[in-house]
Write a protein that holds these residues in place. Sequence first.
Motif, PDB file in Angstrom:
ATOM      1  N   GLN A  98      -9.013   4.137  11.553  1.00  0.00           N
ATOM      2  CA  GLN A  98      -9.080   2.999  10.610  1.00  0.00           C
ATOM      3  C   GLN A  98      -7.795   2.932   9.780  1.00  0.00           C
ATOM      4  O   GLN A  98      -7.230   1.864   9.557  1.00  0.00           O
ATOM      5  N   GLU A  99      -7.362   4.107   9.330  1.00  0.00           N
ATOM      6  CA  GLU A  99      -6.144   4.173   8.519  1.00  0.00           C
ATOM      7  C   GLU A  99      -4.958   3.646   9.341  1.00  0.00           C
ATOM      8  O   GLU A  99      -4.131   2.903   8.845  1.00  0.00           O
ATOM      9  N   SER A 125      -9.897 -14.080   6.552  1.00  0.00           N
ATOM     10  CA  SER A 125      -9.079 -13.322   7.502  1.00  0.00           C
ATOM     11  C   SER A 125      -8.473 -14.274   8.509  1.00  0.00           C
ATOM     12  O   SER A 125      -9.153 -14.809   9.364  1.00  0.00           O
ATOM     13  N   THR A 158      -5.050   1.490  11.849  1.00  0.00           N
ATOM     14  CA  THR A 158      -5.128   0.021  11.955  1.00  0.00           C
ATOM     15  C   THR A 158      -4.696  -0.626  10.650  1.00  0.00           C
ATOM     16  O   THR A 158      -3.976  -1.628  10.636  1.00  0.00           O
ATOM     17  N   LYS A 159      -5.131  -0.021   9.533  1.00  0.00           N
ATOM     18  CA  LYS A 159      -4.806  -0.601   8.224  1.00  0.00           C
ATOM     19  C   LYS A 159      -3.289  -0.648   8.034  1.00  0.00           C
ATOM     20  O   LYS A 159      -2.723  -1.677   7.681  1.00  0.00           O
ATOM     21  N   TRP A 160      -2.647   0.489   8.298  1.00  0.00           N
ATOM     22  CA  TRP A 160      -1.195   0.541   8.102  1.00  0.00           C
ATOM     23  C   TRP A 160      -0.465  -0.367   9.083  1.00  0.00           C
ATOM     24  O   TRP A 160       0.477  -1.058   8.727  1.00  0.00           O
ATOM     25  N   CYS A 175       0.853  -1.194   0.000  1.00  0.00           N
ATOM     26  CA  CYS A 175       0.000   0.000   0.000  1.00  0.00           C
ATOM     27  C   CYS A 175       0.885   1.239   0.000  1.00  0.00           C
ATOM     28  O   CYS A 175       2.083   1.171   0.275  1.00  0.00           O
ATOM     29  N   SER A 189       0.838   5.892   0.508  1.00  0.00           N
ATOM     30  CA  SER A 189       0.091   6.938   1.201  1.00  0.00           C
ATOM     31  C   SER A 189      -0.185   8.152   0.319  1.00  0.00           C
ATOM     32  O   SER A 189      -0.162   9.275   0.796  1.00  0.00           O
ATOM     33  N   ARG A 202      -1.485  -3.037  10.465  1.00  0.00           N
ATOM     34  CA  ARG A 202      -1.650  -4.441  10.090  1.00  0.00           C
ATOM     35  C   ARG A 202      -0.838  -4.772   8.832  1.00  0.00           C
ATOM     36  O   ARG A 202      -0.175  -5.798   8.746  1.00  0.00           O
ATOM     37  N   ALA A 203      -0.901  -3.822   7.873  1.00  0.00           N
ATOM     38  CA  ALA A 203      -0.187  -4.063   6.610  1.00  0.00           C
ATOM     39  C   ALA A 203       1.317  -4.184   6.868  1.00  0.00           C
ATOM     40  O   ALA A 203       1.973  -5.104   6.367  1.00  0.00           O
ATOM     41  N   SER A 253      -1.469   8.948  11.298  1.00  0.00           N
ATOM     42  CA  SER A 253      -2.446   8.649  10.250  1.00  0.00           C
ATOM     43  C   SER A 253      -3.676   9.524  10.465  1.00  0.00           C
ATOM     44  O   SER A 253      -3.929  10.031  11.558  1.00  0.00           O
TER      45      SER A 253
END
Length: 1661
Positions: free
Chosen positions: A995-996, A1026, A998-1000, A920, A922, A1002-1003, A991
């Motif tokens: 949500q962003e 998942s 958590t996304k980053w 991903c 940014s 986790r990624a 971030s």
Amino acid sequence: MDSQERSSEEAEGAKERGLVYVWKAGSCSATPERLPGLSGKTVLQAALGIHHGLLLTEGGEVYSFGQLPWRPGLEKSCANSPILENTLLGHHVITVAAGSFHNGAVTESGVVYMWGNNAAGQCAVPNQPCVPEPQPISISDSETSPLLAVRILQLACGEEHTLALSLSREIWAWGSGCQLGLITTTFPVTKPQKVEHLAGRVVLQIACGAYHSLALVQCLPVQEMKPIPERCNHCSQLLITMTDKEDHVIISDSHCCPLGVALSDNQAENRVFCPSVETLEGKSVTGSQSEDSQKPLVGEHTLVALESDGASVLSSNDGQEESGMSSPGNAQFPDKKEVKEYLISLSEHSLNERLEQNICTESEQPSQEEQLGACIPGPPGTGTSALNSLVSSCVSAVGVRVAATYEAGALSLKKVMNFYGTPSGEPGSQPGSGSPGPEALKDSREEQVRLESLQGKKSSSLVDIREEESEGGSRRLSLPGLLSQVSPRLLRKVGRAKMRTVALTPTYSGEADALLPSLRTEVWSWGKGKEGQLGHGDVLPRLQPLCVKSLDGKEVIHLSAGGHHSLALTAKSQVYSWGSNVSGQLGHSSSPTTVPRLAKVCGDGVWGTAAGLDYSLFLADEEDFQPGLYYSGQETTTEDNLYENSCTKSPVLLLSCSKIGYISNVIAGGDNCLLLVDKNVMGYIASLHELASTERRFYFKLSEIKSQILRPLLGLDNLGNANTVQLLQEMASRFSKLCYLIGQHGASLSSFLHGVKEARSLAILKHSSLFLDSYTEQVSNSPVKSDMYCTSVTNFLVMGGFMLLAKPAIGFLSKNQELLQKLSEKNDENLQLVEVLNDLFFMPFRRLHNYAKTLLKLAICFEAASPEYQQLHDSGSCYESLALHLNRKRKEAEYTLGFWKTFPGKMTDSLRKPERRLICESSNRGLSLQHAGRFSVNWFILFNDALVHAQFSTHHIFPLSTLWVEALSEESGNVNGLKIITPEEQLVLVSSTPQEKTKWLRAISQAVDQALKGTSDLLLVGAGGSVPRQEPPISRSAKYTFYKDPRFKDAVYDGRWLSGKPHGRGVLKWADGRMYSGTFRTGLEDGFGEYRVPNRALNKDDHYVGYWKEGKMCGHGVYSYATGEVYEGCFQDNMRHGHGLLRSGKLTSSSPSMFIGQWTMDKKSGYGVFDDITRGEKYMGMWQDDLCQGNGVVVTQFGLYYEGAFSTNKMMGTGILLSEDDTVYEGEFSDNWTLSGKGTLTLPNGDYIEGLFSGEWGSGIKITGTYFKPSLYENEKDKPKALRKLGVLAVPPDEKWKAVFEECWSQLGCESPGQGDRWKAWDNIAVALTTNRRQHKDSPEVLSRSHTQTLESLEFIPQHTGAFTLEKYENIKKYLIKACDTPLHPLGKLVETLVAVYRMTYVGVGSNRRLLQEAVREIKSYLKRIFQLVRFLFPDLPEEGSTIPCLAAETKGRRSFCSGKSDSRSESPEPGYVVTSFGLLLPVLLPRLYPPLFMLYALDNEREEDIYWECVLRLNKQTDLALLSFLGVQVKFWPGTVSILGESRKVSSNTKDACFASAVECLQQISTTFTPADKLKVIQQTFEEISQNVLETLQEDFLWSMDDLFPVFLYVVLRARIRNLGSEVHLIEDLMDPYLQHGEQGIMFTTLKACYYQIQHEKLT
């Protein structure tokens, strides 16, 4: 239902499988009939002869039907229903074969049974024209001793011969005719013999026609390329030929060697093969050499004419046409017409009989030779010219029908002849060089095979031109009317860039080739060839197997041989056919038929073939996966007329067969054809056929892509940069590996369908790993298998490979629009070429779904509980999940490609890597850097291997393997913050939304985790989308290059990490060549490690091995300098500090020396011993700043001894100097050995001089003073006045080696001796032991087993509660002995170091008698200081000199030696055991220090000892009684009898060494003990032995008085002959426990001492 049957499906289907249908050959419309009389038995295999057949059923039983004239009672009749062969009952038969009129069967144990017609020996039974019952044949290998029976796998039968394939893949033959391939001319052969020509090769299958044989052989592994020769080594034919054809020239680099036998040079003379060309008068053309010099193997290779379509050209040199045939020894043809007639007649009439009579017969007597008309070629030169003219005359005379016509004209008779004759100048051409054995033949065969594989030729040059052109112009170039010299293929080879040599034919892959059928095969043929059935492009017979070159690389997987034709089935489901085509049985009408051509069978690919007498059957896939049967051959309209149109023009589909069911096997014979059919129960058979059929089609498609698209693409030149080309090559080679595997699988499925069809033996189940691994790397602990197709194709995609390919590919692909559409299965007109290519190369991914579907279909046919169902179901899900995984990979690659397209150009080049995938980024401003400036641009891109932080013009790459991420807590004010830790930077990223964040988080975590595992996760079966992720480990192994840390800049670290810092084991290499390998703690070297620093000037390394602390050398270590110096000892802050040993130079070097002692801040400081080996001096004293400063002692090798003050390395101040002869100087010194000032000089005789001295000792001294000569000493004590003072000016013993003891105390955790916590000390000991053990675990040779046990026992701390008893004292003693046994224990280390320094001090120059008292004092000081340590560790140990009360029981019952009675009083002052450092520690210390110490005693007592020894020797000459009386022993104590060797004898006047022998022996042991306590025990035992002896003599109790005892003991001492008794006495005296002096042992010791002095002063009268 039968309980044994595996599952319901099998039970139902059993009766519906292996049904036999038969119909009459020769018609396309006949309807197959069920063969009656099998009563539901499943037939596994069938074989047909001309008029009969064999069936093999599932139970291993064999049935015969048809005309069986060899069976008694069935000579005339015909058995319509099968008859059981009873002889074979009980032998489980696994395969059967039928020849024209004979049969064979092979049992499970590999034994062959033969029966039927045996006229030609084809049943291997001698002298019996017919074998009625199956008879076992013995096949044994004569090369092995003892003879081993050969186990057979497969049989093939012809008309007059039988071949067998053994378990070791060699061919055995028997019967008659050259089709046996044996080196023999005597037929019939009834003892099976090995076909030596193929020995050593892996033969996969054999087939027999009526009079020819075929073998399918695995290719040899490819040899490294050697330069290609210009001509063929065997037939001297040019390897590159040019042929004029009407308006253009064909240049071909294809070549086929025409000969059946490749002879190596040295054999050519011994076996000459020559076609005998007879004149019309019947005279033979013979050579001029004498007949007895050779025994040629003669084959009538008669040159025959073939029928031919067009005008034939024989390539030969017309210029020689007119040259006459006047060579000596060769009869000439009268004229050309005769030749023509002869050849024609030969071809039409006599060939059959001629070939049958004398093919391959060995000539033994001359008469036979005459009769056969053998021709022995003359000298090579003459033969060839004659032949040339023969050929040329043939050409002009014969015109259309020429002997041996070849359409592409690349072979001339001359060349055939050239081969048969001996090449000139060969070493082997001397007459009579003996016939070579099979070995030589083997060599020649290997040689030939090697050459052939080197040429790598794919096709014979005898192939129809039209077909050649249509097969793709890759092989030859047509130039209208222009003669070109070079093959275009060669031109291309030269022109192409070197790096682009990618093998599209996969190299040998051991695993797959072992488990699946090999596709790298060659076809070999031999036997009669007059119909061209051998496929070599001519009609010559072959005596030995020869490779059919034009089938090389065609991936033949099965061979069928008919009456006079042959069929080869390839992995691409095509059939090549050659041989007789009289009835159209080849399935095509092109000619000539002497080379393999493609048969034109409709349907979707052939997977089964059968060749009958004059017809062929083909089993091919139809649209609905049900096999269709095609027939090609004779059409019988009326019985006796055969018309032109009565042959099939191309194979015809037999419709009636399709209705019967699923055909699994097709068998052809003479009169009849036979089918084995399965009924489709529950869809099981249909699913199997579908799987096999789709796999074969898939392979065909992949092969097309490989040859039509990949190969031309690789040939293009403008493919972009080297990297892309390399990726394309990688993809191509993996594509071809995968393609090969699919081909193998297709072939294995075809043979699976011919067989039993058990689900569990399907290759995709049994060897699923082969398939799964070829697509992708599996998740496992094994290192990543990076050579997988998925990786290479997605890498190619990411680098934009398909876009790059599209441009150059348009050129040749736009012409083949329909090819592309056919391959990609898309009919869209305006398809982009990029998409099509993309699609084609991702096609294998889709295949996995099909596997999964088919496996699940098959699973449904079984009961859910059965193991088959489970296995099929699991494998299905496995393939399905792999397919999903691969699609995910493809999507990732496409997403990444999309990103690169939009990404700014400059950075792309540096960041874009084939294996890098985008996760991903940014660009949506979702993530920004905390506290970034207003105008700064921060863009974060997460790849699967790195996090990139891009700014305006720069970017930084953080590898994921050394990246740690954690969410910041809310309290710290960073609401959506992430902390990124790398080895040299920490970033806080903020971030925009939770949500962003958590996304980053986790990624990044997931990417880090996968980067560390080195694989991408394959979601396992049944798991949801998942999967719960675990955090990547904080501690990990990784490699990293530092870029800004000042200390590590540009260094590379490889090892363990913890939260951004090196931690654990690792290796650090600096750019300047320094290297550290060892343990780290929080980013610094800490613990044990090895360090190298290159010394540029000396071109060597400084090398340190030892302990570190916080990045510096600290603790014990060994530093080897490049100069050759070695320092071993303690370090602190990278400096030598503490106790250490420095060795300089080897003994041979200029100034070797050794220093051991204390260092402070890299300088010698404190007490130390310096051994200057060159000057032969040893200094023991104080140092400061690397200089001798303070008190010290120097001894030299010449016996000089100095003790006194030193200043700046010189003797300065007061000192004492002693020379060897006891001259003593006491006084002032100013320099080394230089006297200066007041002093006293004492001479050895006691005279002395007092006054002022100046000068160097040994070279004249000036004296101003007074000379004294004392007349008599007032008393003895004054005599050695100076000597008594020795040691006063030396360093006090307690000042020595302080650093060693301090080190031990600090190891125990004490600041200064005795100050510290005892329990902490014990913890430190335990830690030291375990860490040391762990460190040595890697090198087991350091720790022996007993050593390990010692260490384990030391890990228990001795506990003490209650009163201190003797038992506890003993325990402590045991503990100390163990602790001092291992240097891993601090006490052991201390003792080891003390022993080392002690030896360093008192060995060599240091063994000077003046040092004795120093040495003794030093030992006592050690004892005192170690005892302090021991008492610190064991506080309840009483202090020195205290008594441990003995229990009463222990005292009772001791016998006093002075009386025979029991005596409860002990001799020591008070009852109990006295604790002393001597008693506790000497047993540990003294044995180790004994050698240097005893040496000093011996030197010191040398003069006394000499006198003593002389007396001992003299007195020992006397007999026992004489000596006893001389010493004044009372007669009553004399022994009357003594025991000699166990028997009692009276003592006589000449008895010697017999009295008191046991006491003497006892006393001698004093030399073998170390500690004074042990020595005293020996003395005590000696006394007890003496008392014992006397008691026996007197027979009564008595008390010794010293007057009685002394002479007896003196006798024993004399007889014991102890060499260094004086040293022993002095040692005991110096080191015995003080409290023992007045006890019993003390008195006994005094007695011994008295004896010693007595002996010295004994008056020897």
